[in-house]
Design an enzyme around this catalytic site. Sequence first.
Site, PDB file in Angstrom:
ATOM      1  N   GLY A 124      27.215  65.941   1.613  1.00 51.33           N
ATOM      2  CA  GLY A 124      26.678  66.100   0.180  1.00 51.33           C
ATOM      3  C   GLY A 124      25.325  65.208   0.270  1.00 51.33           C
ATOM      4  O   GLY A 124      25.374  63.800   0.081  1.00 51.33           O
ATOM      5  N   LEU A 125      24.339  66.040   0.438  1.00 52.15           N
ATOM      6  CA  LEU A 125      23.112  65.609   0.446  1.00 52.15           C
ATOM      7  C   LEU A 125      22.089  66.029  -0.877  1.00 52.15           C
ATOM      8  O   LEU A 125      21.898  65.233  -1.873  1.00 52.15           O
ATOM      9  CB  LEU A 125      22.278  65.928   1.528  1.00 52.15           C
ATOM     10  CG  LEU A 125      20.790  65.366   1.704  1.00 52.15           C
ATOM     11  CD1 LEU A 125      20.602  64.056   1.774  1.00 52.15           C
ATOM     12  CD2 LEU A 125      20.023  66.080   3.075  1.00 52.15           C
ATOM     13  N   THR A 126      22.193  67.223  -0.916  1.00 54.84           N
ATOM     14  CA  THR A 126      21.333  68.016  -2.094  1.00 54.84           C
ATOM     15  C   THR A 126      21.899  67.494  -3.421  1.00 54.84           C
ATOM     16  O   THR A 126      23.029  67.414  -3.686  1.00 54.84           O
ATOM     17  CB  THR A 126      21.174  69.230  -2.030  1.00 54.84           C
ATOM     18  OG1 THR A 126      20.825  69.681  -0.565  1.00 54.84           O
ATOM     19  CG2 THR A 126      20.311  69.749  -3.135  1.00 54.84           C
ATOM     20  N   GLU A 366      18.819  73.529   4.686  1.00 55.13           N
ATOM     21  CA  GLU A 366      18.167  72.471   5.802  1.00 55.13           C
ATOM     22  C   GLU A 366      17.183  72.180   5.954  1.00 55.13           C
ATOM     23  O   GLU A 366      16.433  72.120   7.045  1.00 55.13           O
ATOM     24  CB  GLU A 366      19.208  72.789   7.081  1.00 55.13           C
ATOM     25  CG  GLU A 366      20.741  72.636   6.767  1.00 55.13           C
ATOM     26  CD  GLU A 366      21.533  72.450   8.086  1.00 55.13           C
ATOM     27  OE1 GLU A 366      21.140  71.674   8.842  1.00 55.13           O
ATOM     28  OE2 GLU A 366      22.620  73.019   8.045  1.00 55.13           O
TER      29      GLU A 366
HETATM   30  C1  LIG Z   1      24.142  78.540  -0.161  1.00 56.93           C
HETATM   31  C2  LIG Z   1      23.546  77.060   0.222  1.00 56.93           C
HETATM   32  C3  LIG Z   1      24.110  76.284   0.980  1.00 56.93           C
HETATM   33  C4  LIG Z   1      23.638  75.003   1.098  1.00 56.93           C
HETATM   34  N1  LIG Z   1      24.419  73.879   1.730  1.00 56.93           N
HETATM   35  C5  LIG Z   1      24.123  72.678   1.501  1.00 56.93           C
HETATM   36  C6  LIG Z   1      25.015  71.675   2.130  1.00 56.93           C
HETATM   37  O1  LIG Z   1      25.977  72.022   2.868  1.00 56.93           O
HETATM   38  N2  LIG Z   1      24.515  70.246   1.984  1.00 56.93           N
HETATM   39  C7  LIG Z   1      23.494  70.006   1.147  1.00 56.93           C
HETATM   40  O2  LIG Z   1      23.603  68.993   1.051  1.00 56.93           O
HETATM   41  N3  LIG Z   1      22.577  70.905   0.979  1.00 56.93           N
HETATM   42  C8  LIG Z   1      23.021  72.109   0.860  1.00 56.93           C
HETATM   43  N4  LIG Z   1      22.070  73.071   0.209  1.00 56.93           N
HETATM   44  C9  LIG Z   1      20.838  72.742  -0.204  1.00 56.93           C
HETATM   45  C10 LIG Z   1      19.721  73.178   0.251  1.00 56.93           C
HETATM   46  O3  LIG Z   1      19.308  72.221   1.522  1.00 56.93           O
HETATM   47  C11 LIG Z   1      18.466  73.092  -0.524  1.00 56.93           C
HETATM   48  O4  LIG Z   1      18.493  73.961  -1.329  1.00 56.93           O
HETATM   49  C12 LIG Z   1      16.972  72.900   0.126  1.00 56.93           C
HETATM   50  O5  LIG Z   1      16.858  71.715   0.766  1.00 56.93           O
HETATM   51  C13 LIG Z   1      16.123  73.022  -0.837  1.00 56.93           C
HETATM   52  O6  LIG Z   1      16.025  72.152  -2.156  1.00 56.93           O
HETATM   53  P1  LIG Z   1      15.890  72.829  -3.540  1.00 56.93           P
HETATM   54  O7  LIG Z   1      16.690  74.000  -3.760  1.00 56.93           O
HETATM   55  O8  LIG Z   1      16.299  71.778  -4.301  1.00 56.93           O
HETATM   56  O9  LIG Z   1      14.470  73.220  -3.620  1.00 56.93           O
HETATM   57  P2  LIG Z   1      13.017  72.413  -3.827  1.00 56.93           P
HETATM   58  O10 LIG Z   1      13.128  71.285  -3.069  1.00 56.93           O
HETATM   59  O11 LIG Z   1      13.050  72.233  -5.526  1.00 56.93           O
HETATM   60  O12 LIG Z   1      11.922  73.490  -3.341  1.00 56.93           O
HETATM   61  C14 LIG Z   1      11.286  74.508  -4.290  1.00 56.93           C
HETATM   62  C15 LIG Z   1      10.121  74.911  -3.610  1.00 56.93           C
HETATM   63  O13 LIG Z   1       9.163  73.844  -3.324  1.00 56.93           O
HETATM   64  C16 LIG Z   1       8.773  73.675  -2.188  1.00 56.93           C
HETATM   65  N5  LIG Z   1       8.306  72.177  -1.778  1.00 56.93           N
HETATM   66  C17 LIG Z   1       9.233  71.063  -2.225  1.00 56.93           C
HETATM   67  N6  LIG Z   1       8.776  70.103  -2.130  1.00 56.93           N
HETATM   68  C18 LIG Z   1       7.372  70.260  -1.386  1.00 56.93           C
HETATM   69  C19 LIG Z   1       6.376  69.655  -0.450  1.00 56.93           C
HETATM   70  N7  LIG Z   1       6.347  68.380  -0.507  1.00 56.93           N
HETATM   71  N8  LIG Z   1       5.386  70.550  -0.081  1.00 56.93           N
HETATM   72  C20 LIG Z   1       5.215  71.575  -0.004  1.00 56.93           C
HETATM   73  N9  LIG Z   1       6.360  72.462  -0.732  1.00 56.93           N
HETATM   74  C21 LIG Z   1       7.596  71.813  -1.294  1.00 56.93           C
HETATM   75  C22 LIG Z   1       9.882  74.179  -1.287  1.00 56.93           C
HETATM   76  O14 LIG Z   1       9.412  74.481   0.053  1.00 56.93           O
HETATM   77  C23 LIG Z   1      10.533  75.421  -2.131  1.00 56.93           C
HETATM   78  O15 LIG Z   1       9.560  76.613  -1.568  1.00 56.93           O
HETATM   79  C24 LIG Z   1      22.610  74.505   0.410  1.00 56.93           C
HETATM   80  C25 LIG Z   1      21.556  75.513  -0.456  1.00 56.93           C
HETATM   81  C26 LIG Z   1      22.297  76.883  -0.273  1.00 56.93           C
HETATM   82  C27 LIG Z   1      21.490  77.736  -1.432  1.00 56.93           C
END
Ligand SMILES: Cc1cc2nc3c(=O)[nH]c(=O)nc-3n(C[C@H](O)[C@H](O)[C@H](O)COP(=O)(O)OP(=O)(O)OC[C@H]3O[C@@H](n4cnc5c(N)ncnc54)[C@H](O)[C@@H]3O)c2cc1C
Length: 383
Positions: A124-126, A366
């Site tokens: 549970g990170l996100t 990830e």
């Molecule tokens: C099916 C699925 C399974 C998952 N499983 C897990 C899990 O088990 N545990 C867990 O903790 N998470 C999990 N995740 C979450 C996943 O790791 C996140 O979705 C991912 O890290 C991106 O975060 P976000 O969706 O909030 O996108 P955001 O961080 O909001 O990003 C949106 C866009 O902005 C860009 N962006 C953001 N910051 C920057 C920057 N500094 N410079 C340039 N571009 C940037 C990103 O690259 C992306 O294109 C899962 C996600 C999915 C869809």
Amino acid sequence: MDFNLNMDQEILRDSVRKFAESEIKPVAGELDKKEEFSYDTMRKMAELGLFGIVVPEKYGGQGMDYLSYIIATEEVARVDGSHAATIAAGNSLGIAPIQYFGTEEQKQKYLPKLCSGEALWGFGLTEPNAGSDASNSSTTAVLDGNEWVVNGSKIFITNASTKISAGVTALCRTGTRDDGRPELSCILIETDTPGYTTKSMHDKMMWRASNTSELYFEDCRVPKENLLGPRGSGFHQMMQTVDGGRLSIGAMGLGGAQGCYDMALKYSEEREQFGRPISKFQVNAFKLADMALAIESARLLLYKACWLRDNNMPFSMEAAMAKLSCSELMHDCANHAVQLHGGYGLMKEYDVERFYRDQKLLEIGEGTSEVQRIVIARHIGAL
Ligand SMILES: Cc1cc2nc3c(=O)[nH]c(=O)nc-3n(C[C@H](O)[C@H](O)[C@H](O)COP(=O)(O)OP(=O)(O)OC[C@H]3O[C@@H](n4cnc5c(N)ncnc54)[C@H](O)[C@@H]3O)c2cc1C
């Protein structure tokens, strides 16, 4: 240098390939369509020893090296992304934090059932407002006597709301550091803890047969000893875990790309237009040659990153490179494979349609591709 796999790795590769072809491939399309997590294939994957591959035998694992785990994940991803996700999240995200940072008591308590596949564990990170900016966690844990009181929520957590999900490692704010920044710690929260609820997320474009959840903590009281490692080391633990997880996302990209290539090659040799197989048109033959070349290159990069990890050398940059390279590889291979299938590639009857959708997560989970470039740029000193 020795590019040969050892005998154990060869045996593992062959047995997982055979298993994936006979047990997962025939059901993957239907499970995807029905959006169903399969307890039947979960049990079979566990019986084959696909959970706890790198965990020492005394905790119920296989005691193998990281490359073996990556090869197993790659072979499953070759036929289906959802099943590979269950394995990758089960090993790299569910088991790993407890294995590497847990106390002896925590390892004894949780690892055997996670390795046997009796239970799954979430990472549970996100959070809704902490995605790429993962340290911006707003879930709090306040120490009250001998218990942590946890409040907050997580989103997109894999393997956390199945019937066998036993708990989650949650990153929480446990205080404020002297420099004013939040103190972040990991806490192990069992599924049956009062105040902890999970909600499965539906209608995903990809990995439809993998379990994804929202998690809610409302005055959730957890024993003090469920803290993972030293207080305040949670973000570091999560980032170290994600380094290993990136290798498994790399394995999913590589295996998925190999699957796309296999389907594309077979189809282009069988499909005839203008009186000859479409593979005999140079434009298509070159496309297949480019796929084969890119797959071989990405495999070398991924396996080298695993070799660094297995030899206790720094591998963080190489993990980011392998994850980025293999996920973009699968993006390209899925695109080429659908193109080579023509209209049929757009129909669910053909597995390549599912691979085309499943690929997208690899460029987001990830750490997005942009985040991987940031990691690499920092390592080379460009940022
Ligand atoms: C099916 C699925 C399974 C998952 N499983 C897990 C899990 O088990 N545990 C867990 O903790 N998470 C999990 N995740 C979450 C996943 O790791 C996140 O979705 C991912 O890290 C991106 O975060 P976000 O969706 O909030 O996108 P955001 O961080 O909001 O990003 C949106 C866009 O902005 C860009 N962006 C953001 N910051 C920057 C920057 N500094 N410079 C340039 N571009 C940037 C990103 O690259 C992306 O294109 C899962 C996600 C999915 C869809």
